[in-house]
Every structure is written in C-alpha cells, then in structure tokens.
Design a protein around this motif. Sequence first.
Motif, PDB file in Angstrom:
ATOM      1  N   ARG A  72       0.802  -1.223   0.000  1.00 50.32           N
ATOM      2  CA  ARG A  72       0.000   0.000   0.000  1.00 50.32           C
ATOM      3  C   ARG A  72       0.838   1.277   0.000  1.00 50.32           C
ATOM      4  NH1 ARG A  72      -5.550  -1.039   3.446  1.00 50.32           N
ATOM      5  NH2 ARG A  72      -5.945  -3.149   2.679  1.00 50.32           N
ATOM      6  N   THR A  73       2.108   1.156  -0.389  1.00 48.71           N
ATOM      7  CA  THR A  73       2.975   2.334  -0.506  1.00 48.71           C
ATOM      8  C   THR A  73       3.678   2.312  -1.860  1.00 48.71           C
ATOM      9  OG1 THR A  73       4.715   1.097   0.649  1.00 48.71           O
ATOM     10  CG2 THR A  73       3.408   2.643   1.958  1.00 48.71           C
ATOM     11  N   SER A  74       4.060   3.492  -2.337  1.00 42.26           N
ATOM     12  CA  SER A  74       4.748   3.598  -3.619  1.00 42.26           C
ATOM     13  C   SER A  74       5.850   4.668  -3.526  1.00 42.26           C
ATOM     14  CB  SER A  74       3.764   3.974  -4.716  1.00 42.26           C
ATOM     15  OG  SER A  74       4.409   4.102  -5.959  1.00 42.26           O
ATOM     16  N   PRO A  75       7.100   4.265  -3.771  1.00 44.28           N
ATOM     17  CA  PRO A  75       7.598   2.893  -3.916  1.00 44.28           C
ATOM     18  C   PRO A  75       7.425   2.122  -2.616  1.00 44.28           C
ATOM     19  CG  PRO A  75       9.434   4.402  -3.674  1.00 44.28           C
ATOM     20  CD  PRO A  75       8.215   5.260  -3.823  1.00 44.28           C
ATOM     21  N   SER A  76       7.470   0.802  -2.720  1.00 49.21           N
ATOM     22  CA  SER A  76       7.165  -0.050  -1.571  1.00 49.21           C
ATOM     23  C   SER A  76       8.077   0.275  -0.390  1.00 49.21           C
ATOM     24  CB  SER A  76       7.319  -1.523  -1.941  1.00 49.21           C
ATOM     25  OG  SER A  76       6.349  -1.883  -2.900  1.00 49.21           O
ATOM     26  N   LEU A  77       7.469   0.455   0.763  1.00 47.24           N
ATOM     27  CA  LEU A  77       8.193   0.757   1.991  1.00 47.24           C
ATOM     28  C   LEU A  77       8.409  -0.542   2.764  1.00 47.24           C
ATOM     29  CD1 LEU A  77       9.324   2.935   3.892  1.00 47.24           C
ATOM     30  CD2 LEU A  77       7.041   3.148   4.886  1.00 47.24           C
ATOM     31  N   ARG A  78       9.669  -0.821   3.070  1.00 48.58           N
ATOM     32  CA  ARG A  78      10.013  -2.054   3.778  1.00 48.58           C
ATOM     33  C   ARG A  78      10.177  -1.752   5.262  1.00 48.58           C
ATOM     34  NH1 ARG A  78       8.579  -5.652  -0.047  1.00 48.58           N
ATOM     35  NH2 ARG A  78       9.463  -5.036  -2.069  1.00 48.58           N
ATOM     36  N   VAL A  79       9.291  -2.281   6.074  1.00 50.66           N
ATOM     37  CA  VAL A  79       9.352  -2.054   7.516  1.00 50.66           C
ATOM     38  C   VAL A  79       9.606  -3.382   8.218  1.00 50.66           C
ATOM     39  CG1 VAL A  79       7.784  -0.077   7.386  1.00 50.66           C
ATOM     40  CG2 VAL A  79       6.856  -2.357   7.847  1.00 50.66           C
ATOM     41  N   GLN A  80      10.072  -3.283   9.472  1.00 45.12           N
ATOM     42  CA  GLN A  80      10.276  -4.462  10.306  1.00 45.12           C
ATOM     43  C   GLN A  80       9.310  -4.400  11.481  1.00 45.12           C
ATOM     44  OE1 GLN A  80      14.449  -4.331  11.311  1.00 45.12           O
ATOM     45  NE2 GLN A  80      15.020  -5.510   9.494  1.00 45.12           N
TER      46      GLN A  80
END
Length: 563
Positions: A72-80
């Motif tokens: 659901r983010t652009s560009p894709s957000l990578r979270v931990q």
Amino acid sequence: MIHRLPRAESLSVEFKSDLKKLPDRELVEALVCLANAEGGELWLGVEDDGRPTGLHAEHLNLAGLAGLVAARTSPSLRVQVEQVDAAGLPVARIAVPKAQSIVATANGVYLRRRLKHDGTPECAPMLPHERESRASSLGLEDVSAQPVAGATLADLDPLERERLRQAVQQYGGDRVLLELDDEALDGALGLTTRQPDGTRVPTLTGLLLVGRESSLHQWVPTHEFAFQVLAQQAVRFNEFRRFPLLKALDWLETNFRPYNPEEEIQVGLFRVPVPMVDMAAFREAVANALIHRDYHRLGAVHVRLEDDALAISNPGGLVDGVTLANLLVTEPRPRNRALADAMKRIGVVERSGRGVDTIFRGMLKFGRPSPDYSRTDAHSVVLRLPTEPADQDFRRLVVEEERRRTAELPIDSLIALAAIRALKRVTADELAERIQRDAASAKRTLEALTEAGLVQAHGHTRGRSYTLSASVYRAAGDKAGYTRQAGFTPIQHEQMVLSYVQQHGQIRRAEIMDLCHLSEGQSKDLLKRMQGSELLRLEGAGRGAFYRMGERGQKRMKTDENG
C-alpha cells in the motif's frame, strides 16, 4: 535485542492507539510520514501519552503487516515488525527506515513528519515544492539544471556574462571558456537548455549566474542574501540584495574588507599577513552557502559579522549522506550539481569539491579554533568562523614548515598540530575523531610529523601519545613548556606513586592515571614494572584490586627520608 517503550513521541517516534483497531489507511499514512522524514519507529497499541493499552485482537498476528505496508505504498516501503511486551500488554514496534526517495500511499497521499512550534510532532501534507526540495536533498533531482518556467533569453544580462569571463581570468578557471561565444558558453556551463522546439531557455543556474536582478526577483523569489555587522548587539551594517551570484560575491567581499583588519608578522626575510578572517576561507564559505542553499525554501543567505565570529548561514540542511561526523572526508554531494559544476569551472570554488578543507585551513593555519558547524540542523547550515586573535608563533611554525616542504601542509597534519597545540598531548585515537578517519590514519599523520621534527612521541604501546617537539617550544621561546608537556621520567613516576601510597596507604590504577597523567596502557606498564621490582604489591582482584607498598618500596622511601 530488547526494545523498550520510549517515554514520549518525537520526530522519530509515533504512538498509535489500537483499542478500536487502527484502520489500515491511518497506519500506512503514519508510516509514510516517518519514512519521508528521518525514519524512526511506530508503536502500535500505545496511547498518545505513552501509556500502553495493547493490540486489538485482529492485530495480534503481525505476520502479514510488513507485506500490507509494502503493498500500500509507492515505492514499496520495507518495515520491520515485532511484538514487544509493555507493562504486561502486547504492543507492536514497527521500525521505519528513512526513505531514499519520496514515498506516497497507494492512494497518492504524501506526508512528512515535522515538529510544531510547541515541540510536539505531527504529520503534515508534503506540498509540491517540499517534495522537490526533498528530492534535491536526496540527490534525486537537480533543480539548478532545470529550465525556469516563463524565463527567456532576455532575462540574461550581457554585463553579467562579461563579469563571468572576467571571473574565469581572475580565479584561474577553465580558460577554454574564454574561447567560446555566448551560445557555446551558455551550453558549456548549463546556463541554458534547449526545448523540444529548438529554442533555448535559461536554467536556474543561468539566472543565478548571469540573470538580470529584476528577473531574479521575478523568477527566483527565494534568492536573497544579506550582509550584517553587529557590534555588541548594535547594528552597524544591514543590507539585503538579490544580485546574481558573481556580482554577489564581489559585493560581499568588497563590503567585508573594511571590517577585516590585518596585521603582519616577520618570518625570516618575509612579512606574512595575518587577517582577522582568511579571505580564501571567507570566499569559499560564502560561495558554498550561495551554491548549496535550498532554492525551494524562502529565506536569505546571511553573512553576519558578530563580536566573536563570522557567521554564515543558508536555508536547507546538509544533503543526505553528509553529516557533521563525516564533513571532512565524505565525497562531495552538491544539492545543486549544475550550479556547483559551473562555479568550479569558473574557478570560484575548489575544483576538487573539497572546499571545506580551504575553510578549515584558513582557520587552523593561524592557530584559531576549527570552523564550527554545531548549530546546523535539518533546516539550515550554520557555519561560525571564530575571530579570536591569531597565534603568531603557530603561524610562523606553519609558514616555515610549508616553505621547507615547498608545499602546503596536508589538512590532517594541520588539524593534528592544532589539536596538540590546544590539548598539549594527544593520542592517535583522540586525533582520529578530529580528522574523521580511523586510528591507523591518525597514527600515520602523527608519525609523519614526528619524522619532520614538529612532534615528539612518548611511549611505545597503544597508549603512545604525542606532544609538540622541544624545538617547536624552543622556537616559541617557551623552553619550560616542553618539559611540562613531555611529562616526568619513569623514575619520577615511580616516586610519585610511592609517595601517594605512603600518604594514603594504597593506590588504584585509576588514581595512578590521574596522578601521573598517564593513559590506561601506560599505567598498566608502570604497575607491572613496579610489581616486578617489588616496589608495590597487588591486593584484591578485578575492580576491587589495589596496590600497597612493597618491600623494596618501603626501603626506598626510608632511604629518601634519611637522605
């Protein structure tokens, strides 16, 4: 790693209640908000006041949350994502990296985290110019190379183009530029760009370098600079201008010179000028402020002479990747690359991009403190050049050494000499922090100065330290200074320790370090030697260890008393 719940929200910490199940849209927007600032962490299941209330039942399984955010983010957000126990309740800690591009939600919402006037954080919309400013700071976009909408060739001033050619000659720039006609010159320096229909239009670089003042006022309203002179809070000079940059540099230098007194010192057969502010450092610092400012932000570049320093500030913080901890060693990362490249070819700033070295050199070679960037923040770069009196003996030392070498001292060597002058004694580890390099590089610098006879090394272990050499102190007329800084002989250290133990009954290693001004390694060597010769004996172990008088130590102290 165990993560503890922070006490309060900040620019990098966000709390979100999950009692009523936080909607996915609000969660994603909050994460985007953090990513478009400096990154941080979002704690789900925590109230705004920092009180944990736990996760909603539907959020207890966190396995798919990272994937939901990426989708659901652009560009894709990578979270931990990880679950943390807080006061016996399950909460989620979501670590958010600082985005290396501008991130939006899948619905096209751009947000950034900022501090309000009261110091509390909030999420605010990112307006178009703020997105451009962010992209510029990240090195993703060069606004200085872009055409300025509405501007035409008529906005370029022939007189300023002639000033540019004169500047190439004055500053020793790329002389190839002098052979070019106006159109070729504009193309070589990126002053104009061609449109699809073949017409040429000015770029921001073109307007800033050779634009008419009226055109700058109309098309680049953020461009402004000020020169101010403050004497004990009284304003002696305060003028704002919107000149093109080459004219601006000339105007600022002309107005600053009357406030920059200069004296001379004798070095051998030559007289060497000693100004209050080195003009090369002044020119480089002012040019950097004008070149690297954020032209999306309102606000002037300020050149302010105060009672104790020259302060130069510009809108826009340091670009991404440049910090106060790597300012001396990082590769150049100009915010406005086209403008910076043009100024380098003209010769106004360092062709190598290492202008910060020029600024440091202009301060340190006169024995003044290093340039001070400590007031820099995310919104502005602030440089202070202290104007305290020069150390004339230190200046003579630098001039004589550079004449002997027929070359300037390397900037690391200059920093090392300045550090030893200020601190009296340094180690490689201490210097490494100042030159922003590793300890091995610092040691090479110090050993090279030792071979040159400027520095004296003491010790042979990891605690090896360095002072100015006896010849340097002697040349400065301070013969006793070397003895004070070189310290005492090993026998004198032993006697100091024995006297202390006689008075206080025992001594610890930390007390020896303080008493004899030794490093940890040097104090260990001293204790090992004194134990081996039975001057001291060890009692206890670990942190509780201490030393009492040994048999030979008692005999020596009795002999001293009787002698």
